[in-house]
Design an enzyme around this catalytic site. Structure first.
Site, mmCIF file in Angstrom:
data_model
loop_
_atom_site.group_PDB
_atom_site.id
_atom_site.type_symbol
_atom_site.label_atom_id
_atom_site.label_comp_id
_atom_site.label_asym_id
_atom_site.label_seq_id
_atom_site.Cartn_x
_atom_site.Cartn_y
_atom_site.Cartn_z
ATOM 1 N N CYS A 119 13.949 8.838 1.955
ATOM 2 C CA CYS A 119 15.028 7.547 3.518
ATOM 3 C C CYS A 119 14.821 7.807 4.395
ATOM 4 O O CYS A 119 15.027 7.026 5.531
ATOM 5 C CB CYS A 119 16.643 7.147 3.218
ATOM 6 N N HIS A 252 18.914 5.067 10.336
ATOM 7 C CA HIS A 252 18.612 4.951 8.918
ATOM 8 C C HIS A 252 19.802 4.064 8.307
ATOM 9 O O HIS A 252 21.027 4.588 8.711
ATOM 10 C CB HIS A 252 18.574 6.255 7.870
ATOM 11 N N ASN A 282 20.728 -0.644 1.989
ATOM 12 C CA ASN A 282 19.537 0.894 2.439
ATOM 13 C C ASN A 282 18.950 0.084 2.251
ATOM 14 O O ASN A 282 18.254 0.284 0.492
ATOM 15 C CB ASN A 282 20.445 1.783 1.547
HETATM 16 N N1 ACO Z 1 32.915 -1.305 -6.959
HETATM 17 C C1 ACO Z 1 34.500 -0.992 -6.708
HETATM 18 N N2 ACO Z 1 34.985 -0.396 -7.099
HETATM 19 C C2 ACO Z 1 34.230 1.322 -7.697
HETATM 20 C C3 ACO Z 1 32.534 0.901 -7.053
HETATM 21 C C4 ACO Z 1 32.155 -0.477 -6.379
HETATM 22 N N3 ACO Z 1 30.666 -0.893 -6.642
HETATM 23 N N4 ACO Z 1 32.194 1.802 -7.198
HETATM 24 C C5 ACO Z 1 32.793 2.914 -7.274
HETATM 25 N N5 ACO Z 1 34.240 2.134 -7.244
HETATM 26 C C6 ACO Z 1 35.306 2.978 -7.893
HETATM 27 C C7 ACO Z 1 34.956 4.551 -8.439
HETATM 28 O O1 ACO Z 1 35.062 3.720 -10.292
HETATM 29 C C8 ACO Z 1 36.264 5.423 -7.985
HETATM 30 O O2 ACO Z 1 37.793 4.269 -9.347
HETATM 31 P P1 ACO Z 1 38.782 5.076 -9.258
HETATM 32 O O3 ACO Z 1 39.848 6.087 -8.030
HETATM 33 O O4 ACO Z 1 39.207 4.120 -10.523
HETATM 34 O O5 ACO Z 1 38.176 6.448 -10.342
HETATM 35 C C9 ACO Z 1 36.614 4.024 -7.014
HETATM 36 O O6 ACO Z 1 36.120 3.325 -6.547
HETATM 37 C C10 ACO Z 1 35.942 5.596 -5.537
HETATM 38 O O7 ACO Z 1 35.595 5.902 -5.872
HETATM 39 P P2 ACO Z 1 34.269 7.046 -4.794
HETATM 40 O O8 ACO Z 1 32.605 7.007 -5.400
HETATM 41 O O9 ACO Z 1 34.711 7.830 -5.011
HETATM 42 O O10 ACO Z 1 34.711 6.006 -3.725
HETATM 43 P P3 ACO Z 1 33.918 6.967 -2.324
HETATM 44 O O11 ACO Z 1 35.472 6.294 -1.049
HETATM 45 O O12 ACO Z 1 33.498 8.030 -2.458
HETATM 46 O O13 ACO Z 1 32.589 5.243 -1.589
HETATM 47 C C11 ACO Z 1 30.203 5.727 -1.394
HETATM 48 C C12 ACO Z 1 31.131 6.162 -2.087
HETATM 49 C C13 ACO Z 1 30.641 4.134 -0.965
HETATM 50 C C14 ACO Z 1 29.372 5.874 -2.153
HETATM 51 C C15 ACO Z 1 30.728 6.893 -0.482
HETATM 52 O O14 ACO Z 1 30.649 7.997 -0.509
HETATM 53 C C16 ACO Z 1 29.528 6.929 0.538
HETATM 54 O O15 ACO Z 1 29.141 5.711 1.479
HETATM 55 N N6 ACO Z 1 28.707 7.582 0.346
HETATM 56 C C17 ACO Z 1 27.427 7.963 1.479
HETATM 57 C C18 ACO Z 1 25.892 7.509 0.381
HETATM 58 C C19 ACO Z 1 24.938 6.556 0.427
HETATM 59 O O16 ACO Z 1 24.910 6.251 1.788
HETATM 60 N N7 ACO Z 1 23.880 7.430 0.210
HETATM 61 C C20 ACO Z 1 23.043 5.928 0.187
HETATM 62 C C21 ACO Z 1 21.613 6.832 0.021
HETATM 63 S S1 ACO Z 1 21.666 8.238 0.874
HETATM 64 C C22 ACO Z 1 20.867 8.245 2.035
HETATM 65 O O17 ACO Z 1 20.259 7.011 2.443
HETATM 66 C C23 ACO Z 1 20.269 9.371 2.733
#
Ligand code: ACO
Length: 325
Positions: A119, A252, A282
């Site tokens: 990225c 980004h 993304n």
């Molecule tokens: N829809 C519904 N529920 C979901 C989804 C979805 N798409 N994905 C995960 N869940 C559920 C999980 O199963 C979990 O359920 P549980 O509590 O019953 O086990 C719950 O949602 C919470 O999951 P988490 O992974 O803890 O969710 P979090 O609040 O951390 O959000 C996310 C996840 C959006 C990926 C967040 O961590 C984030 O934004 N991280 C940044 C990562 C990023 O932007 N990466 C991009 C690539 S890296 C880059 O470009 C630099």
């Protein structure tokens, strides 16, 4: 009078998105166990574009490059350097940049190669192109970010597949007698490779390991927020300017919460931030040039304005560049 052309300026921008937007509800309709509410609340994403099967990164890159050339008022033969930032190249080799060069009809041209910094790839590519130009080795570069991330997503992993999209963005960077790029900085720390990776490869004619994107979302979130604000400060210090002189931040486009948090730490109001993550998702290396081109074409970014771009990606890699448009 001789002109000292030691600077590099962006002369034109372009971008391309494949097909119609695929909304969060469209993903639900395709059977992914998610919701618009979940995705939007955590990421700010409403839609993304996904390339049809058979459409490759070079297809998207060529369209973006043609737009950038037209915006710069240049022909393909004016280009003597092509750098494509991508983690989803058409082939293991040749490079996507070589394919783009051929498709643009540039025969016997200058260097063409790919950069792999996920990225942060576009920021890496821009930094490299600037150095080629500032040495006098090259006069005019196409710097492209192009991705078909949909090909490396596990569509059974709802935690990752809803986050990404496909697209391409490009700039023409050319030698100039006044500063365009003011400063740029790059970093990497490979010790974090495990929190965001595609840990597979081709060996013996077979895919070995895991060919899909895997991510520890919360670890990535924390890391991204930390390094993005640090590197923005670093590039401004390198250029000797303050945040008050920055007209636009083009970060980004991974997650609106990361973007908001970075802007807040820099003391930049959100109306100075180009945010397209709601419409693009993304798009990895394509995300910055896609957002930049959108902001230029929509009239947000005006000639002469100061722009800060910054990225963070798998590796981990991160970096920023500051330029007067
Ligand atoms: N829809 C519904 N529920 C979901 C989804 C979805 N798409 N994905 C995960 N869940 C559920 C999980 O199963 C979990 O359920 P549980 O509590 O019953 O086990 C719950 O949602 C919470 O999951 P988490 O992974 O803890 O969710 P979090 O609040 O951390 O959000 C996310 C996840 C959006 C990926 C967040 O961590 C984030 O934004 N991280 C940044 C990562 C990023 O932007 N990466 C991009 C690539 S890296 C880059 O470009 C630099």
């Amino acid at each position: 009078m001789s002109v000292n052309r030691v600077h590099a300026r962006i002369a034109g921008t372009g971008s391309y998105l494949p097909g119609e937007p695929i909304t969060n509800d469209d993903l639900v309709a395709r059977g992914i166990k998610t919701s618009d509410e979940w995705i939007f609340a955590r990421t700010g994403i409403r839609a993304r574009h996904l390339a049809e099967s058979g459409v490759s990164a070079s297809d998207l890159a060529v369209r973006a490059a043609q737009q950038a050339l037209a915006a710069a008022g240049r022909a393909p033969d004016d280009i003597d350097l092509i750098i494509v930032a991508t983690s989803t190249p058409d082939y293991i080799f040749p490079s996507t940049a070589s394919l783009v060069q051929a498709r643009l009809g540039i025969g016997n041209g200058g260097a063409a190669f790919d950069v792999q910094a996920v990225c942060c790839g576009f920021v890496y590519a821009l930094n490299i192109a600037e150095k080629f130009i500032r040495t006098g080795a090259n006069q005019r570069a196409l710097v492209i970010g192009a991705e078909v991330f949909s090909r490396i997503l596990d569509w059974n992993d709802r935690g990752t597949c809803v986050l990404f999209g496909d697209g391409a963005g490009a700039v023409v960077l050319e030698a100039a007698d006044r500063p365009g790029l003011l400063a740029s900085v790059l970093h990497a720390d490979g010790s974090h490779h495990g929190i965001l990776c595609v840990p597979g490869q081709i060996a013996g004619g077979r895919v070995t390991g895991d060919p899909f994107l895997r991510m520890d979302g919360q670890a990535v979130f924390r890391f991204a927020v930390k390094v993005l604000s640090e590197v923005a400060g670093e590039v401004m210090t390198a250029a000797g300017v303050s945040a008050a002189s920055v007209d636009w931040l083009v970060p980004h486009q991974a997650n609106i919460r990361i973007i908001q948090s970075t802007a807040k730490k820099l003391g930049l109001a959100m109306d100075k931030v180009v945010a397209m993550v709601d419409r693009h998702g993304n798009t990895s290396a394509a995300s910055i040039p896609l957002a930049l081109d959108h902001a230029v074409r929509s009239g947000q970014i005006q000639p002469g304005q100061r722009v800060l771009v910054e990225g963070v990606g798998g590796g981990f890699t991160w970096g920023a560049a500051l330029f007067d448009f």
